[in-house]
Every structure is written in C-alpha cells, then in structure tokens.
Scaffold this active site. Sequence first.
Site, PDB file in Angstrom:
ATOM      1  N   CYS A 159      62.408  23.013  38.445  1.00 36.97           N
ATOM      2  CA  CYS A 159      63.775  22.853  38.980  1.00 36.97           C
ATOM      3  C   CYS A 159      64.472  24.202  39.129  1.00 36.97           C
ATOM      4  CB  CYS A 159      64.563  21.926  38.050  1.00 36.97           C
ATOM      5  SG  CYS A 159      66.331  21.850  38.392  1.00 36.97           S
ATOM      6  N   CYS A 162      67.885  24.570  37.440  1.00 35.69           N
ATOM      7  CA  CYS A 162      67.707  24.631  35.977  1.00 35.69           C
ATOM      8  C   CYS A 162      67.392  26.059  35.552  1.00 35.69           C
ATOM      9  CB  CYS A 162      66.577  23.702  35.538  1.00 35.69           C
ATOM     10  SG  CYS A 162      66.822  21.965  35.949  1.00 35.69           S
TER      11      CYS A 162
END
Length: 214
Positions: A159, A162
């Site tokens: 991600c 993230c």
Amino acid sequence: MIRLLNSLLVLIACLTTAFGQTKITASEAAKIFEKNKKAQLLDVRTQKEYTDKHIANSINLDWNQKAEFEEGTLSKLNKKSPVYVYCLSGGRSAQAAKNLADRGFTVYEIEGGILKWEATNLPLEKNLSQAPKGITLKQFKALTKDEQMVLVDFHASWCGPCKEMEPSIKQIAEKYAGRVKVLKIDVDENDTLTKQLGITSIPVLYLYKGGKRI
C-alpha cells in the site's frame, strides 16, 4: 497528536482520490456480473492474494508486475468491452484503471475492492483448505485494552499511502512513548479480523483507550 493525525487523514484523501477513475459500488458491480457472466473482470492483486480469495469469473494480472500486466491486458482483454477492475481496497486498482484508460480501454473501478465486497456480504471464491490467518477479535480486544492509548495502524506491505504515512506513525510512537502504543495490523495477514472490524479501505487509523475506540 490530534493535529498530526488530521494531517495524515488529509494525506490519505489526496493519495486515494488522485487518479479520479470512474467508480461503481460493489453492489452495482454484482448486479452487472449476475446479468453478464462474460463481463471482463480484472483482479490486479498478487497471485497469492488471488488464490486465497477472489470474485468469481475474474482473471488475475498483478499490477506490481508491470511488464506482465501490460502484456496480459493486451492478450486477455477486449477493448471493445468495458473492463471492471478491483484490488484489495482501491489503491492498486486506481492505478491500473488509469493505465488501462490511457491505453484506450473503457474502465470501471469497483470501489473499495475485496474489503468492500466482503463487507457488503457478496460471495467470493475462497481457498477453503487454508486456516484463518492473523490474530482473533478476542486477542485484538486484549491488545487494545490498555491504560495508555493504543494507535492501531491497518496497513499492507504493497500500500503506497501506508508507506507514505510510516514515518509519521514512527514519529508518534517515539514522541509519545509511554503514553501511546502503536499496534500495526497487516490486513493481508488478518483478513478475518479486518472483516469483523468493518475495515473496507486502507490505510485506516483507530485510536483506543481502555479498550474503547475514541
């Protein structure tokens, strides 16, 4: 700390809406697939993720393997028909959808990916031989029932947003050591827990105190 968390939320919003692709909800997509079993449905997660669970009648082309992805989309997809794209929560599918649209495909991105699909209680094809992964809900409640605040970071290794947030999460852990404990939950390794907690996108930050989300 609140100001820092607010800044992180703004970052999430910017990163997850940057591509501006045409989106449809999981429910809308399910109705289309029910009527048209031959609809072009593309899963852009890794092969392992696909094997664990996927939407029926989808094909798998890993977005992170760029050369194989472009070659596969040319050989397996028809530009004359729309393509429906999904990933786990929307990050990779947004990038893949933009790539396909730039190359002349008509693309619809399934909003929220597998996480939203499951939250809507829509069926998935799963590897039934695999035991549930990750910590249980009971274990999660025990970890968040602490006198100090617990900041839970739901993330995944692939991600992008993230990874962008990781330095700020680390900063919180260091600056508020003894007052705030950071708990990182990988959604790929905790899919059962993720569903039980109603997580339908990532990154997500929850702040707990005494076992209650505040």
